[in-house]
Design an enzyme around this catalytic site. Structure first.
Site, PDB file in Angstrom:
ATOM      1  N   SER B  91       0.878  -1.182   0.000  1.00 46.66           N
ATOM      2  CA  SER B  91       0.000   0.000   0.000  1.00 46.66           C
ATOM      3  C   SER B  91       0.906   1.220   0.000  1.00 46.66           C
ATOM      4  CB  SER B  91      -0.923  -0.007   1.218  1.00 46.66           C
ATOM      5  OG  SER B  91      -1.914  -0.987   1.062  1.00 46.66           O
ATOM      6  N   LYS B 166      -6.231   2.895  -3.594  1.00 49.29           N
ATOM      7  CA  LYS B 166      -6.134   2.224  -2.295  1.00 49.29           C
ATOM      8  C   LYS B 166      -6.151   3.251  -1.166  1.00 49.29           C
ATOM      9  CE  LYS B 166      -5.702  -1.143   0.613  1.00 49.29           C
ATOM     10  NZ  LYS B 166      -4.504  -1.823   1.094  1.00 49.29           N
ATOM     11  N   LYS B 235      -0.944   5.941   8.076  1.00 50.48           N
ATOM     12  CA  LYS B 235      -0.079   6.159   6.909  1.00 50.48           C
ATOM     13  C   LYS B 235      -0.928   6.349   5.649  1.00 50.48           C
ATOM     14  CE  LYS B 235       1.193   2.855   4.451  1.00 50.48           C
ATOM     15  NZ  LYS B 235       1.598   1.572   3.852  1.00 50.48           N
TER      16      LYS B 235
END
Lengths: 290, 290, 290, 290
Positions: B91, B166, B235
């Protein structure tokens, strides 16, 4: 069934909801401010168009009006049959539900706040979700009447709880609508294919009713069909935020969303669908979501 | 198939993903920093545990590491086979994908950013969603390898687009998680039955993956199982907000959500699941969501 | 002057405010729930400690109580002299002011909402700012009494306007307090000297009462002296947000600030100064503002 | 003094700032992209209009350009005198200051980031605030030159610290501008006299530079004089938020404000003053702040 049933308020939702009652109940009274609609309903579905004074003599009385104020005004001006159960399907104010339930209790009448979700298509197919607040015995007694119009008939708590759940549901709808607009504008600015992105998200953890149906069918399609008016969504987010304040809770995301929906409502063209709220955001970014 | 395939990074996701490759490919190389894991994988699934230098000689190379920095460092230190396709399932950061794709192109190597969603259960069942950015020909060429591990394999745009989708997906997850916590705390403060409310919302327009599975299974259950760590969600929301800033867009709800998740992450206990973010909100309100 | 004056509520503010009245008025009655305080005031300043029933026979009656509810309860239980002017210095609710003014009007009594700012030091030095809502003639008639306790005595509008201005003032104080905490934590994280930064900002466009006195004296000093309690600031931001909602306005920054102050209040130690709100933010960031 | 001084960038600020230097320094070089302005400055103030290559041979070199990118491009293309001190008065990016300082250090040149506040009137009267980041010895050495143009010359930390303080100052300005607009719209909706309210707040704890001068002189006056362009405020709030993100801090109010200012900038008419940001809010509420 032998209960007599009345339906008050034959708007886009009510007209379709009342149409299912004659399948299960022998006597179904209907009333509407514009009485021609009641007569048309009688002709079309075999209901009985009657005076308001007669309608409120039914065993079970549905109301489906724009606001809680409308319901309170109407109830103030009629003599409801003792022992009746009043089922208010308006997307109303929890405090009004508590007040009405308490007042009608003294006249031996039960009041259930029973807002519905599922839009006109759900009303047409009797697949609405009915979220009900109020006395459990009254809920059980009125269950067959509500089952005639909905698929999931759920008791959620005391008086006002039904309205509260509806308000929070619509607030979450608003949060999703606006944040999906922000997210997809960002993707578009970076050259991402929006339909492909939607496919992915609908198979992932960011999925919502907004990404699955509302955003593609109303926004990306640029159709914005007016089935649930933006001022009503603004009203519902306002009800939700009043609940937050009554409970003296912090709720940063809900509070911010309510401000944004309120601003979108104030700047929208008249007669806009709730999904048009994204147009204010598009006016900021100059990015059209399509 | 005759393509040789390598999988680099056998963490909770990668270990399970790589297990499906031998069903479709004759030669499947695996490598992991802790090499015992690679040997265990070879024993368990018939893959070949090899040195990193050998792994990067495969036709198709998967990587699945914690961050884009890890991937860049690794790629900096190896000589990848000319003509290979690198599929990065991390990711990661869109900008890193653009940089790597451009650099590897000069060595006749294609780089696809191909993050996955579906968690460990999806990895185990090969039902992941793979959102892919990069060259379309490389995408088609690598399709069979990706199809071995996922159910929906979707090309979403140029290099970086996969990571972008994503990041936005996870941001929407964060928005829903936090706003559902606000909404349900409000309902609880008003005495509403939360399970009943969830039933209603899951049959209504406020529905999301959060209301359907995450909230009941992780929060209301008080289980908070650690399958996707809170620092990783922090994050990802940071990556999403960087996309917003690069595009110079306003995004009030996303920006506020990122701040709240960041605060929740900073105050969380070590090794917390992403769903534990609601615990900061519970600490504010003294209302436990159960 | 020949007007008789009464002061009801001798708290930290009221005790000091009432002390100035004997300089200008011959008869100054004082009353307090804990009556010893009234007697002490009489001894110290030459006022007359009397029963509540007698105090409300004065020409001009000040009240300074914790909330509008306290004022309404008190007024409900006494017979005020016809022709009197009631000056309520409580930081109260605009709606309560409108209600009281209307009700007292029928008894030939004027009600002015007249909250003050300037804290205990301003009360001691008679340099308070008094922001007054209500009838202009009553304002002029009561001007000398208010001038005895304040420096700027400003009529701002009809009943409720005084309370409204006070609520918005305190909301702006809250906005500044919180945003300065965010800004200075960011500077500290980047190694900037906070005292030097404060010097610059206090000579620039970002200057506010918070940067000039509150932040250095209360936060950077780590003193947090309890002169204005955090629950009262939370109450005032709540009043401000109620004004926003009554007017059906969007107000994203005010709404978010109210949520944050509410959260800070819910998590603060008992008996915290309003400036302690920043401690919740420090708990998020682990950066101590000193 | 015997130092030679150069000033690069004779915009609205720089032109006025450079005018003070000949009072203290014998040799003052000026350069501007549109060189006619440099020649005009020489005529008017006795400075020397020279080629850029010559200007950068001065002992102390000021720059005052729109963005850090402009400064970097310029520095990339010249050979600065070894031993010189470069004072960059641009409202720039802290990261660029750190990069330039490090690079110029290798050429024995000091770089100070030294943004100013005080607007054109402060430039004219040499009453600017100069917030300086970088080496302390260089700061002291360049002090006389900076003292020629400002009143408060403050060292605030290492390279980048000056730009950081300026960015946070302007962010606080933005927070105040927007929140005062929200607060005063609310007051106006409730019939409060805005001038009277401003009087009160300026004598109370909600006071700020915005309530004292900016709001009355620019907004309530409906003048919106273009002395500090809205795109520059949007840039500065963006720099401030980048500082927040680099430090991985939550900052809900700053983040929301940045989004709102960004939206206001995107929807503003060309050549708008920063104070015009409130016009977007007025478009939402239909309440004109006057």
């Amino acid at each position: 069934m032998t209960q007599s049933v009345a339906f008050i308020g034959l708007g886009a939702m009510g007209y379709r909801m009342a149409a299912h009652l004659p399948k299960y109940f022998e006597k179904v009274y209907v009333w509407n401010r514009n009485f021609d609609k009641a007569k048309q309903h009688a002709t079309e579905y075999g209901t009985l168009a009657v005076e308001l004074t007669e309608a409120v003599q039914a065993d079970v009385i549905f109301s489906c009006l724009p606001t809680s104020d409308d319901v309170e005004t109407l109830i103030d001006n009629v003599n409801i049959k003792s022992g009746a159960i009043w089922i208010d399907c308006t997307s109303g104010v929890p405090e009004a539900a508590r007040r009405l339930a308490e007042r009608l209790k003294t006249q031996n009448i039960d009041f259930l706040d029973a807002p519905v979700s599922g839009q006109t298509i759900g009303a047409e197919n009797a697949t609405l979700t009915v979220m009900v607040g109020g006395d459990v015995n009254a809920f059980e007694c009125a269950y067959p009447a509500m089952a005639a119009i909905g698929k999931l008939i759920q008791h959620v708590g005391d008086s006002g709880a039904g309205f509260a759940v509806k308000a929070i549901n619509n607030m979450l709808l608003a949060v999703n609508l606006w944040s999906v607009a922000e997210g997809f504008s960002t993707l578009k600015a970076h050259g991402v294919n929006l339909d492909a992105a939607l496919n992915c998200i609908n198979a992932s953890s960011g999925k919502s009713m907004v990404t699955e149906t509302i955003f593609p069918q109303r926004v990306l399609s640029r159709e914005f069909p007016v089935t649930f008016a933006l001022p009503l969504l603004a009203k519902d987010t306002g009800i939700a935020l009043d609940l937050v304040h009554e409970a003296k809770l912090p709720a940063p995301i809900l509070a911010l969303t309510q401000s944004l929906i309120q601003a979108a409502n104030l700047t929208a063209e008249p007669n806009s669908d709730f999904s048009s709220a994204v147009k204010m955001y598009e006016a900021w970014t100059k990015i059209i979501l399509k």
